[in-house]
Each structure stands twice: as structure tokens, then as C-alpha cells.
Design a protein around this motif. Structure first.
Motif, PDB file in Angstrom:
ATOM      1  N   SER A   1       0.837  -1.194   0.000  1.00 55.06           N
ATOM      2  CA  SER A   1       0.000   0.000   0.000  1.00 55.06           C
ATOM      3  C   SER A   1       0.878   1.251   0.000  1.00 55.06           C
ATOM      4  CB  SER A   1      -0.892   0.012   1.240  1.00 55.06           C
ATOM      5  OG  SER A   1      -1.445   1.293   1.423  1.00 55.06           O
ATOM      6  N   ALA A   2       1.905   1.222   0.839  1.00 56.07           N
ATOM      7  CA  ALA A   2       2.756   2.404   0.970  1.00 56.07           C
ATOM      8  C   ALA A   2       3.561   2.649  -0.313  1.00 56.07           C
ATOM      9  CB  ALA A   2       3.690   2.231   2.168  1.00 56.07           C
ATOM     10  N   ILE A   3       4.182   1.599  -0.835  1.00 52.71           N
ATOM     11  CA  ILE A   3       5.014   1.792  -2.025  1.00 52.71           C
ATOM     12  C   ILE A   3       4.132   1.816  -3.257  1.00 52.71           C
ATOM     13  CG2 ILE A   3       6.819   0.790  -3.470  1.00 52.71           C
ATOM     14  CD1 ILE A   3       8.008  -0.418  -0.968  1.00 52.71           C
ATOM     15  N   GLY A   4       4.254   2.885  -4.012  1.00 48.82           N
ATOM     16  CA  GLY A   4       3.416   2.985  -5.205  1.00 48.82           C
ATOM     17  C   GLY A   4       3.860   4.184  -6.013  1.00 48.82           C
ATOM     18  N   LEU A   5       2.894   4.789  -6.699  1.00 50.46           N
ATOM     19  CA  LEU A   5       3.229   5.959  -7.501  1.00 50.46           C
ATOM     20  C   LEU A   5       3.748   7.080  -6.622  1.00 50.46           C
ATOM     21  CD1 LEU A   5       0.136   5.933  -9.825  1.00 50.46           C
ATOM     22  CD2 LEU A   5       2.476   5.317 -10.412  1.00 50.46           C
ATOM     23  N   GLY A   6       3.339   7.072  -5.348  1.00 50.98           N
ATOM     24  CA  GLY A   6       3.819   8.095  -4.419  1.00 50.98           C
ATOM     25  C   GLY A   6       5.335   8.125  -4.366  1.00 50.98           C
ATOM     26  N   ASN A   7       5.964   6.963  -4.441  1.00 51.27           N
ATOM     27  CA  ASN A   7       7.424   6.900  -4.349  1.00 51.27           C
ATOM     28  C   ASN A   7       8.088   7.227  -5.677  1.00 51.27           C
ATOM     29  OD1 ASN A   7       5.960   4.940  -2.676  1.00 51.27           O
ATOM     30  ND2 ASN A   7       7.957   4.705  -1.706  1.00 51.27           N
TER      31      ASN A   7
ATOM     32  N   PHE B   1      -7.980  10.196  -8.886  1.00 55.12           N
ATOM     33  CA  PHE B   1      -6.922  10.716  -9.767  1.00 55.12           C
ATOM     34  C   PHE B   1      -5.724   9.774  -9.820  1.00 55.12           C
ATOM     35  CE2 PHE B   1      -5.701  12.784  -5.736  1.00 55.12           C
ATOM     36  CZ  PHE B   1      -4.335  12.557  -5.709  1.00 55.12           C
ATOM     37  N   TYR B   2      -5.545   9.020  -8.749  1.00 53.55           N
ATOM     38  CA  TYR B   2      -4.400   8.095  -8.697  1.00 53.55           C
ATOM     39  C   TYR B   2      -4.521   7.053  -9.805  1.00 53.55           C
ATOM     40  CZ  TYR B   2      -0.875   5.278  -6.156  1.00 53.55           C
ATOM     41  OH  TYR B   2       0.243   4.593  -5.772  1.00 53.55           O
ATOM     42  N   ALA B   3      -5.751   6.568 -10.010  1.00 51.03           N
ATOM     43  CA  ALA B   3      -5.931   5.533 -11.033  1.00 51.03           C
ATOM     44  C   ALA B   3      -5.725   6.096 -12.446  1.00 51.03           C
ATOM     45  CB  ALA B   3      -7.304   4.890 -10.896  1.00 51.03           C
TER      46      ALA B   3
ATOM     47  N   PHE C   1       2.727  11.755   4.360  1.00 47.84           N
ATOM     48  CA  PHE C   1       1.427  11.103   4.587  1.00 47.84           C
ATOM     49  C   PHE C   1       1.008  10.292   3.373  1.00 47.84           C
ATOM     50  CE2 PHE C   1      -0.468  12.012   8.629  1.00 47.84           C
ATOM     51  CZ  PHE C   1       0.320  13.029   9.124  1.00 47.84           C
ATOM     52  N   PHE C   2       1.175  10.901   2.209  1.00 51.48           N
ATOM     53  CA  PHE C   2       0.747  10.214   0.983  1.00 51.48           C
ATOM     54  C   PHE C   2       1.545   8.928   0.800  1.00 51.48           C
ATOM     55  CE2 PHE C   2       0.391   9.395  -3.524  1.00 51.48           C
ATOM     56  CZ  PHE C   2      -0.882   9.832  -3.856  1.00 51.48           C
ATOM     57  N   SER C   3       2.845   9.053   0.955  1.00 50.31           N
ATOM     58  CA  SER C   3       3.690   7.904   0.658  1.00 50.31           C
ATOM     59  C   SER C   3       3.480   6.763   1.645  1.00 50.31           C
ATOM     60  CB  SER C   3       5.154   8.350   0.648  1.00 50.31           C
ATOM     61  OG  SER C   3       5.930   7.346   0.050  1.00 50.31           O
ATOM     62  N   LEU C   4       3.243   7.114   2.910  1.00 45.52           N
ATOM     63  CA  LEU C   4       3.048   6.051   3.909  1.00 45.52           C
ATOM     64  C   LEU C   4       1.581   5.623   4.008  1.00 45.52           C
ATOM     65  CD1 LEU C   4       5.397   7.457   6.703  1.00 45.52           C
ATOM     66  CD2 LEU C   4       5.788   5.387   5.378  1.00 45.52           C
ATOM     67  N   SER C   5       0.734   6.105   3.118  1.00 43.21           N
ATOM     68  CA  SER C   5      -0.706   5.772   3.132  1.00 43.21           C
ATOM     69  C   SER C   5      -1.360   6.142   4.456  1.00 43.21           C
ATOM     70  CB  SER C   5      -0.948   4.273   2.887  1.00 43.21           C
ATOM     71  OG  SER C   5      -0.360   3.844   1.718  1.00 43.21           O
ATOM     72  N   LEU C   6      -1.054   7.335   4.964  1.00 44.11           N
ATOM     73  CA  LEU C   6      -1.567   7.730   6.277  1.00 44.11           C
ATOM     74  C   LEU C   6      -2.609   8.814   6.175  1.00 44.11           C
ATOM     75  CD1 LEU C   6       1.740   8.025   8.275  1.00 44.11           C
ATOM     76  CD2 LEU C   6       0.119   6.131   8.239  1.00 44.11           C
TER      77      LEU C   6
ATOM     78  N   GLY D   1      -7.033   6.448   7.223  1.00 46.79           N
ATOM     79  CA  GLY D   1      -7.525   5.219   7.818  1.00 46.79           C
ATOM     80  C   GLY D   1      -7.186   3.947   7.053  1.00 46.79           C
ATOM     81  N   THR D   2      -6.364   4.066   6.019  1.00 52.40           N
ATOM     82  CA  THR D   2      -5.932   2.844   5.322  1.00 52.40           C
ATOM     83  C   THR D   2      -5.246   1.908   6.297  1.00 52.40           C
ATOM     84  OG1 THR D   2      -5.532   4.153   3.373  1.00 52.40           O
ATOM     85  CG2 THR D   2      -4.533   1.978   3.390  1.00 52.40           C
ATOM     86  N   MET D   3      -4.389   2.487   7.134  1.00 58.08           N
ATOM     87  CA  MET D   3      -3.633   1.641   8.047  1.00 58.08           C
ATOM     88  C   MET D   3      -4.491   1.202   9.249  1.00 58.08           C
ATOM     89  SD  MET D   3      -0.851   0.877   6.643  1.00 58.08           S
ATOM     90  CE  MET D   3       0.172   1.399   5.255  1.00 58.08           C
TER      91      MET D   3
HETATM   92  N1  PFF Z   1       1.013   5.303  -0.484  1.00 51.39           N
HETATM   93  C1  PFF Z   1       0.585   5.208  -1.842  1.00 51.39           C
HETATM   94  C2  PFF Z   1       1.745   5.602  -2.746  1.00 51.39           C
HETATM   95  O1  PFF Z   1       2.756   6.084  -2.236  1.00 51.39           O
HETATM   96  O2  PFF Z   1       1.633   5.466  -3.943  1.00 51.39           O
HETATM   97  C3  PFF Z   1      -0.643   6.027  -2.133  1.00 51.39           C
HETATM   98  C4  PFF Z   1      -1.711   5.916  -1.090  1.00 51.39           C
HETATM   99  C5  PFF Z   1      -2.291   4.680  -0.823  1.00 51.39           C
HETATM  100  C6  PFF Z   1      -2.085   7.025  -0.364  1.00 51.39           C
HETATM  101  C7  PFF Z   1      -3.228   4.569   0.170  1.00 51.39           C
HETATM  102  C8  PFF Z   1      -3.026   6.932   0.653  1.00 51.39           C
HETATM  103  C9  PFF Z   1      -3.579   5.706   0.903  1.00 51.39           C
HETATM  104  F1  PFF Z   1      -4.454   5.600   1.844  1.00 51.39           F
END
Ligand code: PFF
Length: 445
Positions: free
Chosen positions: A22-28, A104-106, A216-221, A224-226
Motif C-alpha cells: 500500500s505504501a510503495i506505489g506511484l507516491g514513491n 486521480f491516482y488511477a 502522509f501520501f507515501s506512507l498511506s496515512l 484510515g488505510t492503516m
Molecule cells: N502510499 C501510496 C503511494 O505512495 O503510492 C498512495 C496511497 C495509498 C495514499 C493509500 C493513501 C492511501 F491511503
């Protein structure tokens, strides 16, 4: 076999991989480099690292402990831990933020699929023409949302966990290979300078908000995802060490992505502050020059697509878990209805990169275009705001004392000292810093 109807992770490693997924994604790989580029490079990187350590990891531990303690989604978790009617609103904000971020992420995630084909077929259509084509944008957006829907329909263990298992090590290996190559490009050292040699005069209020939002974005915080992922954790698992492992791997991947992008960017003479298109402009220049570049390029975009998928899955899981737990919907119904909603909400973002002049060029909150506005509102503002409320709630309302009891389950050996530091960071540092940074940016104090 799922032990309860809600499902739990098949193993502790399964949870760490899924949370890291969840954390690692386009955010990184997409967001971190372009935000670093827009905010002047190395000084931003330092601010970012400070935000991850002092704010991100404490909030991550807080979210996971709330989730595991209540075994519920964000709205349910607040309802269970407090009698006040107001706190669940923070949970609703998180559920809504999930829908908006996913919308927008998708769209961006769709580009990774398009780039698999562009690289394979040596497409000559320019990136900006691709962005301006409404049919391509909507098509790849729909494809990506469809993939996400498919995985989430499968449920926690069969769907999410299985997908996360192979990806992370592969992504790490390919990034290391790309770094080795990028550093040999002519002029690469200017990029290394930009990325690693800080110039503190470049730090402003906006830089700090960008660093906080990015953490926050990168750690999915902050939405409430976590909490949701923590709700599938078993009492035998050590939440604190899991949180540190997730935080560390997420940060490592981002920092490494920068070491690929900035040397290559300066070598190709591109502009670091160009915004969201940055990595999609830079990466092809690497693959063109590299031996077996087509193969490496295709592999890279496949991995990036999967990394994005394990994140979109977690974004969709939050509203889905809410509807399943709180409203008694079937998983399938929740998944289909939320996905349809996300698609509708995402249309203006997909068309705001050139397809529709109005959506592309309007300016608001210092952002140009609809997608950038959404990214700012929900990435930079809503997530830290949610994090502010989570830290107040766990720190002062539920109290760090009760949260620490939860945290010590499965962590018998973890020292009291670490939990004490966590308590101070969560109760004092997180709320104060977030409030000052957000207030400064939004209201100018
Ligand atoms: N953390 C994800 C990323 O870095 O690409 C994006 C993300 C996932 C943000 C889940 C927030 C979230 F709740």
C-alpha cells in the motif's frame, strides 16, 4: 481458509508485504521525484525524512493500533472507541478521501499500463499528445480501475496479500540496476548535487507542507488505510516493528527512485520543476540509451503498474470495508458501487491534462488544472488533517496509555522507552507541527 468473515492476513509477513504494498506505489516513483524537483531538491529531501521519522511513523503506529484493537474500518473504529458523535466524522473524511485520491491516482496508474505498450512498440506519439487524447486517458483509467476492482473482489488474503508477495524485491533490484546505469550518464553528477547537496535557502512554508503531505501520501496515512489494514492483523504480531519495517522500506524505495531520476534528468537537460509529467518524461530517456532498454523499460513499467495496483487496492479497501462493516453490504456490491463512483469522480482529472482546455488550465489554491487541485486538496491537505485528528484522538482521547497496552500485545520485548518516545511524538510533536504547517499554508499564520 479465512478464520472470520472479515478475513485476517495469512501471516505476519503477509501483512508487512501488503502494508508495504500500500505504501510503495506511484507516491514513491511518480510523486516523490516531481515534488522534490518542484521544491528545490536536497533540502526538501531532508525535510521529508524528518517528517517521516517524527510524524509519519508515530501516526502509522497510532493507526495500526486503532485498527487492530477495534478490528474495524475507520468509521467503526472511532465509534467503538469514543461515545462522541463528532469523532466518527474523521472516519467519514477518510472514507471520502479514499474515493477522491483513488479517482486521480488511477488516472496516473493508467499511464503505467500505457507506457508498457509505448516502450514495447517504440511509440512515436509524444507524451503530451497522449495526455491530451481523451479516449486514451479514459481507457487506461478504466482499465486500471477494473484491475483494482478485480483484486479487491478477491478479499484480503486471496486478493491483496498474494499480489504483494513477489513485487517488492523485484522493484528494489531493478531500481538498483537503473541507479548504476543512470550514474554513468554524462552530466549525471549535477543531478546528484541537486538531489543530495542541500541548499537551505530554498525551504519555505510551502516546502514544509509539501514534505509533510508527501510523507502522509507515501506512507498511506491520514485516511484510515492503516486502520483498515491493522484491523486484519493478529494479536500475535508486533505492531511497532511492523510499522518501522513498512516506513523504512517505503522511504528506501523513494530515495532510490530519486537516485535514478535526478542524474538522468540533468543528463537529458530536462527541467526538475516540471510537475506531474516528470518521471514519465525522464524514464524513456534512460531506456533509450540503455543496453536492452526495451526489455528493462517494459519490466520497469510492469513492476510500477503492480506497485500502483497494491496501492489502489488499499485505497478502494477503505470505503469497501466501511460499507461492509457499517452498512452490512456484500463485498461485491460495495466494490462495484464504489468503483463506479470513483470512475465518475475521476473523469475531470483524466481530462485535465490537455483534453479539456478548461479543466487543464483553471487555477485554484495555487494549482493549475483539476488533477493538480485534487492532488493538493486530498494529498497535501486532507491526509495531514486526518493525521492531525488521529494523533489527537489516539494521544489524548483514547490515550497513549490504552494504545500502549494494545501495542504491547505481540511485542512483549519491546522496550517501554520506545513507547514513551512514541507517546511524546504523537501527543505533542505531531499535532503541533501539522497544525502549524497546515495553518501557515492555508491561512497564512
Ligand atoms: N502510499 C501510496 C503511494 O505512495 O503510492 C498512495 C496511497 C495509498 C495514499 C493509500 C493513501 C492511501 F491511503
Amino acid at each position: 481458509m479465512e478464520p472470520t468473515t472479515r478475513g485476517t492476513w495469512g501471516s505476519k509477513l503477509g501483512f508487512i508485504l501488503a502494508a508495504t504494498g500500500s505504501a510503495i506505489g506511484l507516491g514513491n516513483i511518480w510523486r516523490y521525484p516531481y515534488v522534490t524537483g518542484q521544491n528545490g531538491g536536497a533540502a526538501f529531501v531532508l525535510m521529508y525524512l524528518a517528517c517521516v521519522l517524527a510524524i509519519g511513523i508515530p501516526v502509522l503506529i497510532a493507526e495500526l493500533s486503532m485498527g487492530r484493537h477495534t478490528t474495524l474500518n475507520p468509521v467503526g473504529a472511532f465509534k467503538k472507541l469514543s461515545r462522541s458523535r463528532s469523532w466518527p466524522v474523521v472516519g467519514y473524511l477518510g472514507v471520502a478521501t479514499g474515493v477522491f485520491i483513488l479517482s486521480f491516482y488511477a488516472v496516473i496508474a493508467g499511464w503505467t499500463i500505457a507506457f508498457i505498450f509505448r516502450t514495447l512498440l517504440h511509440s512515436t506519439t509524444s507524451f503530451s499528445d497522449f495526455l491530451a487524447d481523451p479516449y486514451s486517458q479514459l481507457f487506461y483509467f478504466a482499465v486500471f480501475l477494473g484491475l483494482t476492482l478485480f483484486v479487491v473482489l478477491g478479499g484480503v488474503e486471496k486478493g491483496i496479500e498474494r499480489w504483494s508477495k513477489i513485487l517488492m524485491p523485484m522493484l528494489l533490484v531493478i531500481l538498483l540496476g537503473l541507479i548504476a546505469f543512470a550514474l554513468t550518464l554524462p552530466g549525471a553528477s549535477v543531478g546528484v548535487q541537486f538531489y543530495l547537496n542541500p541548499d537551505f535557502s530554498k525551504i519555505t512554508g510551502s516546502t514544509i507542507l509539501a514534505a509533510l503531505g508527501q510523507a502522509f501520501f507515501s506512507l498511506s496515512l491520514g485516511m484510515g488505510t492503516m486502520i483498515t489494514y491493522g484491523s486484519y492483523l493478529s494479536k500475535k504480531d508486533n505492531v511497532v516493528t511492523s510499522a518501522v519495517a513498512v516506513g523504512f522500506s517505503d522511504t528506501l524505495i523513494a530515495v532510490l527512485a530519486g537516485l535514478v531520476i535526478f542524474p538522468a534528468l540533468f543528463s537529458a537537460g530536462l527541467e526538475p520543476s516540471q510537475g506531474p509529467g516528470l518521471v514519465f518524461n525522464v524514464l524513456p530517456t534512460i531506456f533509450e540509451q540503455m543496453p536492452a532498454g526495451t526489455f528493462v523499460g517494459v519490466l520497469f513499467f510492469v513492476l510500477l503498474a503492480i506497485a500502483a495496483l497494491t496501492s489502489t487496492v488499499s485505497l478502494l479497501e477503505v470505503p469497501v470495508a466501511f460499507l461492509v462493516d457499517q452498512k452490512g453490504w456484500s463485498r461485491a456490491k460495495a466494490v462495484w458501487i464504489i468503483s463506479a463512483l470513483v470512475f465518475v469522480v475521476g473523469i475531470p482529472s483524466a481530462l485535465s491534462l490537455g483534453a479539456s482546455a478548461g479543466l487543464t488550465s483553471f487555477e485554484i489554491f495555487g494549482q493549475t488544472g483539476f488533477l493538480n487541485m485534487m492532488n493538493f486538496l486530498f494529498g497535501d491537505v486532507s491526509l495531514p488533517l486526518g493525521g492531525f485528528f488521529f494523533s489527537i484522538f489516539v494521544g489524548w482521547v483514547w490515550t497513549t496509555r490504552k494504545a500502549s497496552e494494545e501495542l504491547s500485545l505481540g511485542a512483549e520485548s519491546s522496550s517501554k522507552f520506545l513507547l514513551a518516545i512514541w507517546g511524546v511524538l504523537l501527543r505533542f510533536v505531531c499535532p503541533v507541527v501539522i497544525l502549524v504547517v497546515l495553518g501557515q499554508k492555508l491561512f497564512g499564520f
